[in-house]
Design an enzyme around this catalytic site. Sequence first.
Site, PDB file in Angstrom:
ATOM      1  N   HIS A  17       0.870  -1.187   0.000  1.00 57.55           N
ATOM      2  CA  HIS A  17       0.000   0.000   0.000  1.00 57.55           C
ATOM      3  C   HIS A  17       0.903   1.232   0.000  1.00 57.55           C
ATOM      4  O   HIS A  17       1.451   1.600   1.033  1.00 57.55           O
ATOM      5  CB  HIS A  17      -0.907   0.017   1.231  1.00 57.55           C
ATOM      6  CG  HIS A  17      -1.881   1.152   1.247  1.00 57.55           C
ATOM      7  ND1 HIS A  17      -3.168   1.010   1.705  1.00 57.55           N
ATOM      8  CD2 HIS A  17      -1.778   2.445   0.871  1.00 57.55           C
ATOM      9  CE1 HIS A  17      -3.809   2.167   1.605  1.00 57.55           C
ATOM     10  NE2 HIS A  17      -2.973   3.063   1.104  1.00 57.55           N
TER      11      HIS A  17
ATOM     12  N   HIS B 112       1.601   5.367  -1.662  1.00 57.47           N
ATOM     13  CA  HIS B 112       1.263   6.556  -2.440  1.00 57.47           C
ATOM     14  C   HIS B 112       2.547   7.168  -3.006  1.00 57.47           C
ATOM     15  O   HIS B 112       3.451   7.527  -2.246  1.00 57.47           O
ATOM     16  CB  HIS B 112       0.560   7.589  -1.557  1.00 57.47           C
ATOM     17  CG  HIS B 112      -0.764   7.128  -1.030  1.00 57.47           C
ATOM     18  ND1 HIS B 112      -1.944   7.317  -1.716  1.00 57.47           N
ATOM     19  CD2 HIS B 112      -1.091   6.478   0.118  1.00 57.47           C
ATOM     20  CE1 HIS B 112      -2.943   6.799  -1.011  1.00 57.47           C
ATOM     21  NE2 HIS B 112      -2.446   6.288   0.105  1.00 57.47           N
TER      22      HIS B 112
ATOM     23  N   LYS C 164      -9.102  -0.680  -6.236  1.00 60.42           N
ATOM     24  CA  LYS C 164      -9.201  -0.002  -4.937  1.00 60.42           C
ATOM     25  C   LYS C 164     -10.591   0.590  -4.736  1.00 60.42           C
ATOM     26  O   LYS C 164     -11.093   1.337  -5.570  1.00 60.42           O
ATOM     27  CB  LYS C 164      -8.153   1.104  -4.844  1.00 60.42           C
ATOM     28  CG  LYS C 164      -8.162   1.910  -3.540  1.00 60.42           C
ATOM     29  CD  LYS C 164      -7.819   1.038  -2.334  1.00 60.42           C
ATOM     30  CE  LYS C 164      -7.866   1.839  -1.031  1.00 60.42           C
ATOM     31  NZ  LYS C 164      -6.622   2.576  -0.786  1.00 60.42           N
TER      32      LYS C 164
ATOM     33  N   HIS D 102     -10.448   0.766   1.417  1.00 56.73           N
ATOM     34  CA  HIS D 102     -10.247   1.743   2.475  1.00 56.73           C
ATOM     35  C   HIS D 102     -11.436   1.574   3.404  1.00 56.73           C
ATOM     36  O   HIS D 102     -12.549   1.995   3.096  1.00 56.73           O
ATOM     37  CB  HIS D 102     -10.183   3.167   1.911  1.00 56.73           C
ATOM     38  CG  HIS D 102      -9.963   4.207   2.970  1.00 56.73           C
ATOM     39  ND1 HIS D 102      -8.769   4.881   3.103  1.00 56.73           N
ATOM     40  CD2 HIS D 102     -10.767   4.669   3.955  1.00 56.73           C
ATOM     41  CE1 HIS D 102      -8.866   5.720   4.135  1.00 56.73           C
ATOM     42  NE2 HIS D 102     -10.070   5.605   4.658  1.00 56.73           N
TER      43      HIS D 102
ATOM     44  N   HIS E 101      -4.647  -0.944   5.726  1.00 54.27           N
ATOM     45  CA  HIS E 101      -4.311  -0.135   6.899  1.00 54.27           C
ATOM     46  C   HIS E 101      -5.322  -0.294   8.042  1.00 54.27           C
ATOM     47  O   HIS E 101      -5.907   0.687   8.511  1.00 54.27           O
ATOM     48  CB  HIS E 101      -4.122   1.331   6.545  1.00 54.27           C
ATOM     49  CG  HIS E 101      -5.186   1.954   5.673  1.00 54.27           C
ATOM     50  ND1 HIS E 101      -6.536   1.780   5.890  1.00 54.27           N
ATOM     51  CD2 HIS E 101      -5.085   2.775   4.605  1.00 54.27           C
ATOM     52  CE1 HIS E 101      -7.205   2.458   4.977  1.00 54.27           C
ATOM     53  NE2 HIS E 101      -6.348   3.073   4.187  1.00 54.27           N
TER      54      HIS E 101
ATOM     55  N   LEU F 174      -5.293   9.110   7.929  1.00 52.80           N
ATOM     56  CA  LEU F 174      -6.592   8.459   7.811  1.00 52.80           C
ATOM     57  C   LEU F 174      -6.399   7.056   7.260  1.00 52.80           C
ATOM     58  O   LEU F 174      -5.703   6.905   6.239  1.00 52.80           O
ATOM     59  CB  LEU F 174      -7.525   9.264   6.891  1.00 52.80           C
ATOM     60  CG  LEU F 174      -8.079  10.555   7.476  1.00 52.80           C
ATOM     61  CD1 LEU F 174      -8.868  11.321   6.409  1.00 52.80           C
ATOM     62  CD2 LEU F 174      -8.962  10.277   8.687  1.00 52.80           C
TER      63      LEU F 174
ATOM     64  N   ASP G 109       1.229   2.557   3.567  1.00 54.85           N
ATOM     65  CA  ASP G 109       0.378   3.730   3.341  1.00 54.85           C
ATOM     66  C   ASP G 109       1.216   4.999   3.440  1.00 54.85           C
ATOM     67  O   ASP G 109       0.720   6.054   3.855  1.00 54.85           O
ATOM     68  CB  ASP G 109      -0.789   3.770   4.331  1.00 54.85           C
ATOM     69  CG  ASP G 109      -1.874   4.773   3.944  1.00 54.85           C
ATOM     70  OD1 ASP G 109      -1.917   5.175   2.758  1.00 54.85           O
ATOM     71  OD2 ASP G 109      -2.665   5.175   4.809  1.00 54.85           O
TER      72      ASP G 109
END
Length: 346
Positions: free
Chosen positions: A14, A16, A100, A137, A175, A220, A248
Site C-alpha cells: 500500500h 502513495h 481499490k 479503504h 491499513h 486516515l 500507506d
Amino acid sequence: MTQSLTIARPDDWHLHLRDGAMLQAVLPETARHFGRAIIMPNLVPPVVTGAQATAYRERILSALPKGMQFDPLMVLYLTEQTDPDDVAAAHASGLVKAVKLYPAGATTNSASGVQDFDKVRPTLEKMAEIGLPLCVHGEVTDSDIDIFDREAVFIDRVLDPIRRTTPGLKVVMEHITTSNGVEYVKANAKDLGATITTHHLIINRNHILVGGIKPHYYCLPVAKRESHRLALRAAATSGDARFFLGTDSAPHTDPNKESGCGCAGCFTATNTMALLAHVFDEENALEKLEGFASQNGPAFYGLPVNSETLTLRKSETATVFPEKISSDDGPVTVFDPGFPVFWNVT
C-alpha cells in the site's frame, strides 16, 4: 554488540507515490529498500482505466533513478462507472494487480469513490470470477458516525455484506487500525487479508493530540486508542500470514500538512524497515519480520517472493534519519517515531 538480520527483499502492499515533482522526490525512498509496491490510484484525476494505469506506470518507471530496481504494481480506482470488461482486460494483460475501493470522501482524493455499492456489483462479480483482489479503504463516511468508529462500522455495514454477496472475492482490508479489524480477519480465513502500516504500530491517538496538535502524525484512518495499537502489534508479529506490510506512506508538503486544514498522511518510506525491526525486536519476534514484510503479501497476491535480500543491523549508536525529503513542490517531513532507533538497513 551489533546484531544483523537478513531477509528477502520486502514489498510494500500500500503506497502513495503521487505524480510529477513529488513522484520524482519520493520514489527513490521506496525503491531503495522495496522490490515492489501496490501503487495507490487516487491521483487527480484518478487512475480508473487500464490505459490510465499504463500511462501512470510509465511515468513511475521514467522517474526511477538509474541503477535502481523496482516494480510498480498497478491498481485501478473503483468508481460507479467502472467498466468490468476494462478491468478484466487490464488484469489479463498482467498490468493491474488489484482494484481499490474508496468510499466517497473517506480520505485524500477520494471524491470519485463509491456511494451506491449496488452500482459496482457487476465489477465485483467480475473480479471474483477472475481472481482480482479488491483493496478497501475500510471506513464509512456518514456524518453521524464518530471518526474513531468508522472502521468498525464499515466492517458491519459494507465489508461483510460485500463479501457475503460476492463469494470468492479476494479482499485486502488496507491499513487496519482497530482490534475489530484484527478480529474480523482472524475469524474469516477465506479470501481475506489485511495490511498494517508502520505508523499505526507506533502511534496512538494521544500522539496526535497531547501537548498540542502534531500534524505529521495525523493520518486516515486516524490512529486509535492504545488498546487497538497493541492489537495491531500482536497481529503483525504473530506470524499469521493474513497480515502483511502496507506502509500507506503518503507524502504531503509541509505547508499542506501544517495548514489550518492539514492533509492526512504519514511519510514513512524512508525509515519503515528500520522502524519495523525496532518494533519486532521489542516484541521478541524478529524471526517473524520476514514473513510480515517479505512473504505474506506475495502469497496473498499469488506472486513469488523476491530473490534479492535486505540486511538490517542493530548497533549501539542511534540511527540518524533525514528529517525531510526535498521536492520541487516543497519539503516533505519524514515520520519521526519519537524515540531512538538502533536498527538500520545496510
